[in-house]
Design an enzyme around this catalytic site. Structure first.
Site, short mmCIF file in Angstrom:
data_model
loop_
_atom_site.label_atom_id
_atom_site.label_comp_id
_atom_site.label_asym_id
_atom_site.label_seq_id
_atom_site.Cartn_x
_atom_site.Cartn_y
_atom_site.Cartn_z
N ARG A 16 0.82 -1.22 0.00
CA ARG A 16 0.00 0.00 0.00
C ARG A 16 0.85 1.27 0.00
O ARG A 16 0.53 2.27 0.64
CB ARG A 16 -0.96 0.01 1.20
CG ARG A 16 -2.11 -0.99 1.04
CD ARG A 16 -3.06 -0.91 2.21
NE ARG A 16 -2.43 -1.36 3.45
CZ ARG A 16 -2.83 -1.06 4.67
NH1 ARG A 16 -3.90 -0.31 4.84
NH2 ARG A 16 -2.20 -1.53 5.72
N GLU A 17 1.98 1.22 -0.74
CA GLU A 17 2.87 2.37 -0.77
C GLU A 17 2.15 3.64 -1.24
O GLU A 17 2.40 4.73 -0.74
CB GLU A 17 4.05 2.10 -1.72
CG GLU A 17 5.02 1.03 -1.24
CD GLU A 17 4.62 -0.38 -1.71
OE1 GLU A 17 3.42 -0.64 -1.93
OE2 GLU A 17 5.53 -1.22 -1.84
N HIS A 703 -22.16 10.90 9.14
CA HIS A 703 -20.90 11.09 8.42
C HIS A 703 -20.35 12.49 8.63
O HIS A 703 -19.22 12.77 8.26
CB HIS A 703 -21.10 10.82 6.93
CG HIS A 703 -21.67 9.46 6.68
ND1 HIS A 703 -23.02 9.23 6.59
CD2 HIS A 703 -21.07 8.25 6.56
CE1 HIS A 703 -23.24 7.94 6.41
NE2 HIS A 703 -22.08 7.32 6.39
#
Ligand code: GLN
Ligand code: ZN
Length: 763
Positions: A16-17, A703
């Site tokens: 997940r670079e 949210h």
């Protein structure tokens, strides 16, 4: 010789670079150059990973989303950002993520604050794209800079580049006309820009361009079919060869149209559209390349290479060089590299393939077709051995589970009495006021919870210490709810990392990867659990937590479960049986949990089906079949309880119009849904249908950090009462409160409770 190629590679990086680079850049902790460098490294590495393929995708890399990239390439930026100055990449992120003017003091007056583009699911995947926006006045203007730069990098690396773009018809179809104008009318303006783009690519020596038109696997009316003919006749004179790529399903009635468009090649999904291929062959003009997607880009299973070859070889004889092979769709939807997995047990691991392993399979198939099966004897034997071990494994096959599924009959999904009779019995026991208040399940995931969890994982906190920490959180939630005066309480879900993983971890038949991340949107990734075998529940999963919570209060405590359809839709599932079969097994396992909760004295049980709608097939003609088994599975799970036990369900969306009959058929006593943002208009579906049971329309948007006003909640509920009789209304937030802070939750719920009291007093 059969060409092998790929349609797209996961961009996020094996570790997940890209996620971490993006988030650090957004926080201002790293420079634009550093972010660009990570992007370049990832592209370089991923091209190297695809070595040996005859054509490699270029332009599939994206800093956020390939559809948003296409909007920038076409010069189609929303009007509200067109005055932007500053760096192009920053403007791109402003469209992707929105930006409040406060974050951008330098641009306060000119182009500081801006709303993010709307996001929606990419066909039936869990990838979300930024919806292109159109108005009657939309103009397009080519900006090929991103593609050209990536093409130059690829060339320098010696990559056999095949640029990938979203096709014009799909681009229009998946966008939104903000002013309700006719999107199709823009085609005429759009095509010259596509033509210019193709010629620009040709000038760089590009031979093939992959032009994605997945909309071809959906139902198209005559206007949209016509648009395909118009578009591709106009692009016919381009100086590149077009590979028109479709995926995610069979072409069915669009087969004739797709086969006869004037392009050099057609790619079809030969995994989900296998039966469609032979009829298509007869329609395909004799010069055209047919690319068959024979390796699934949507799941994590090894391909049965022998079976694929048995099927492919006669086609190869017939098509010769005109046959290409590839994964079914972009590999964006699978994790990068299985080899990284250290904790996955060896047996399950031997059955799996992530993106890199899928490309290996592709190379093997390519060699088999070019040099004969003898050239890859060892690979085929290893593949066959893994597959037969999987088929025979006792971890996959549990005869007792299969027998239980075979015994399912209609009475399993039926309550003792109809709703009205149940409601009377429940009212006598629960003694709830009118407009009862409740929440959806989770309370804030505090720093303490996260800390305890990571200490436990790292082995620094023992089981007893972890349990104690979670019990303390549950106690805190219960106390807060009593203080607030809520009517039906929840335990707060502190012990759950994730509403699917939590259950998967306790069920036989599930496995978990460490690095099996898949991009969901932007920098956000999900790690779907892997459902590999028959599902069995070795022991109760939630009863101890819920009975502990119930012991702290005399108010009714909801038992909280995730429903079978949601568990299924958020997992990588088996490819050796229909989804419905896996779902029924899940239903039986969760049913046992429901019955155990009831036995333990829990009087209200909520079964979340947050993702039921997400499983709808792309073609409407297939919806009913899905809805039928999905509803049946919910009913099996929920409806074994006595009349006195109240069943709730929760759904995280608001579009019910087209599925309301199925929602009603679930026969939950209470459904809580998202409605606050639409001003209760979404209850129209329930009103028109005369939905018979109780409803909790979410009265505030969880949210957002905003604290809702009491008057606003009262007003919303009054609107709700115009549509649904007040006796059947509940008062609750939109969704779970896990992402909020206690400092937001307490005042918000206090106002919600006050609003309910005001409504009662007025009634
Ligand atoms: N019970 C879950 C919660 O409150 C429901 C979450 C969801 O609907 N996504 O967190
Ligand atoms: Zn929800």
């Amino acid at each position: 010789m059969t060409m092998i190629h790929n349609l797209g590679f996961p961009r996020i990086g094996a570790r997940r670079e890209l996620k971490f680079a993006l988030e650090s850049y957004w926080k201002g902790e790293s420079s634009r150059d550093e972010l660009q460098a990570v992007g370049a490294q990832l592209r370089q590495r991923h091209w190297a990973d695809q070595q040996g393929l005859d054509l490699v995708p270029v332009g599939d890399f994206s800093f956020y989303d390939q559809v948003l990239d296409m909007s920038f390439t076409l010069g189609n930026l929303p009007g509200r950002v067109q005055g932007f100055h500053g760096d192009a990449l920053d403007n791109y992120f402003r469209v992707a993520r929105g930006r409040s003017a406060l974050f951008d003091p330098q641009h306060l007056l000119c182009c500081g604050g801006v709303a993010a583009g709307e996001m929606t699911k990419w066909f039936d995947t869990n990838y979300h794209y930024i919806v292109p926006e159109f108005t009657v006045g939309t103009q397009f203007k080519l900006d090929a800079s991103r593609l050209l730069a990536q093409l130059a990098e690829a060339k320098a690396q010696g990559v056999r580049a095949k640029p990938v773009i979203v096709g014009p018809v799909t681009y229009l179809a998946i966008g939104k006309a903000k002013d309700d104008s006719d999107k199709l009318a823009l085609l005429e303006r759009l095509l010259p820009v596509y033509a210019e783009l193709l010629d620009t690519l040709a000038a760089q020596g590009v031979e093939w361009v992959q032009i994605d038109e997945p909309i071809l696997v959906t139902e198209l009316d005559a206007d949209w079919q016509h648009a395909f003919n118009v578009a591709y006749h106009q692009l016919k004179s381009a100086k590149v060869k077009l590979l028109l790529a479709t995926y995610f399903g069979p072409l069915l009635d669009n087969g004739y149209l797709a086969a006869n468009l004037p392009v050099a090649g057609l790619h079809v999904d030969a995994v989900s559209g296998r039966d469609d291929v032979l009829p298509l062959l007869n329609l395909l003009p004799a010069h055209k390349v047919l690319s068959l997607g024979v390796i699934s880009g949507r799941n994590i299973w090894k391909t049965d290479l022998t079976a694929v070859l048995d099927w492919l070889e006669p086609l190869a004889d017939r098509l010769g060089d005109r046959l290409w092979i590839a994964p079914s769709c972009s590999l964006l939807h699978v994790p990068v590299d299985l080899a990284q997995e250290r904790k996955l047990d060896a047996e399950v691991k031997s059955w799996l393939a992530f993106a890199l392993q899928k490309l290996d399979e592709l190379r093997v198939l390519g060699r088999a077709l070019s040099d004969g099966r003898d050239a890859i004897k060892a690979e085929l034997a290893a593949n066959a051995a893994a597959l037969s071990a999987r088929r025979a494994s006792p971890r996959v096959n549990n005869p007792a589970v299969q027998a239980a599924v075979a015994r399912i009959d209609a009475h399993l999904g039926r309550r003792e009495s109809p709703y009205a009779a149940r409601a009377a019995k429940q009212a006598a026991i629960l003694k709830l006021p009118k407009y009862p208040t409740t929440t959806i399940g989770s309370f804030p995931q505090t720093a303490e919870i996260r800390h305890a969890r990571s200490e436990f994982k790292a082995g620094r906190l023992d089981e007893a210490g972890y349990q104690a920490a979670m019990r303390a959180e549950i106690e805190r939630s219960v106390r807060e709810q009593e203080q607030l005066g809520l009517d039906v309480l929840v335990h707060g879900e502190a012990e759950r990392n994730d509403m699917v993983e939590y259950f998967g971890e306790q069920l036989d038949g599930y496995a978990f990867s460490q690095f099996g991340w898949v991009q969901s949107y932007g920098s956000r990734c999900v790690k779907p659990p892997i459902l590999f075998g028959d599902i069995r529940r070795p022991r109760a999963m939630t009863v101890e937590w819920i009975t502990y919570a119930q012991s702290l209060t005399s108010k009714p405590m909801k038992g909280m479960l995730t429903g079978p359809v949601t568990i299924l839709n958020w997992s990588f599932v088996r490819d050796d049986q229909p989804r419905s079969a896996s779902c029924k097994q899940l239903a039986l396992a969760i049913r046992d949990e429901v019955l155990d909760l009831e036995k333990a004295g829990v009087r209200v049980i909520q079964i979340d089906e947050a993702a039921l709608r997400e499983g709808l097939p792309l073609r409407r003609s297939q919806w009913q079949e899905y809805l039928d088994w999905a509803v049946e599975c919910f009913r099996i799970t929920a409806n074994g309880v006595r009349d006195e036990t109240q069943v709730h369900t929760h759904m995280c969306y608001s579009e019910f119009n087209d599925i309301i009959a199925s929602i009603a058929a679930m026969d939950a006593d209470v459904i809580t849904i998202e409605t606050s943002r639409s001003d209760m208009e979404l209850l129209d579906a329930f009103e028109n249908f005369q939905y018979p049971n109780e409803i909790g329309p979410g009265v505030y948007d969880i949210h957002s950090p905003n604290i809702p006003a009491r008057e606003h909640i009262v007003q919303l509920m009054k609107k709700a009462a115009e549509r649904v009789p007040a006796e059947r209304l509940w008062v609750n937030p939109d969704c779970g409160l896990k992402t909020r802070q206690w400092s937001e939750v307490i005042p918000a719920l206090a106002r919600m409770v006050a609003a309910a009291r005001e409504l009662r007093a007025a009634a």
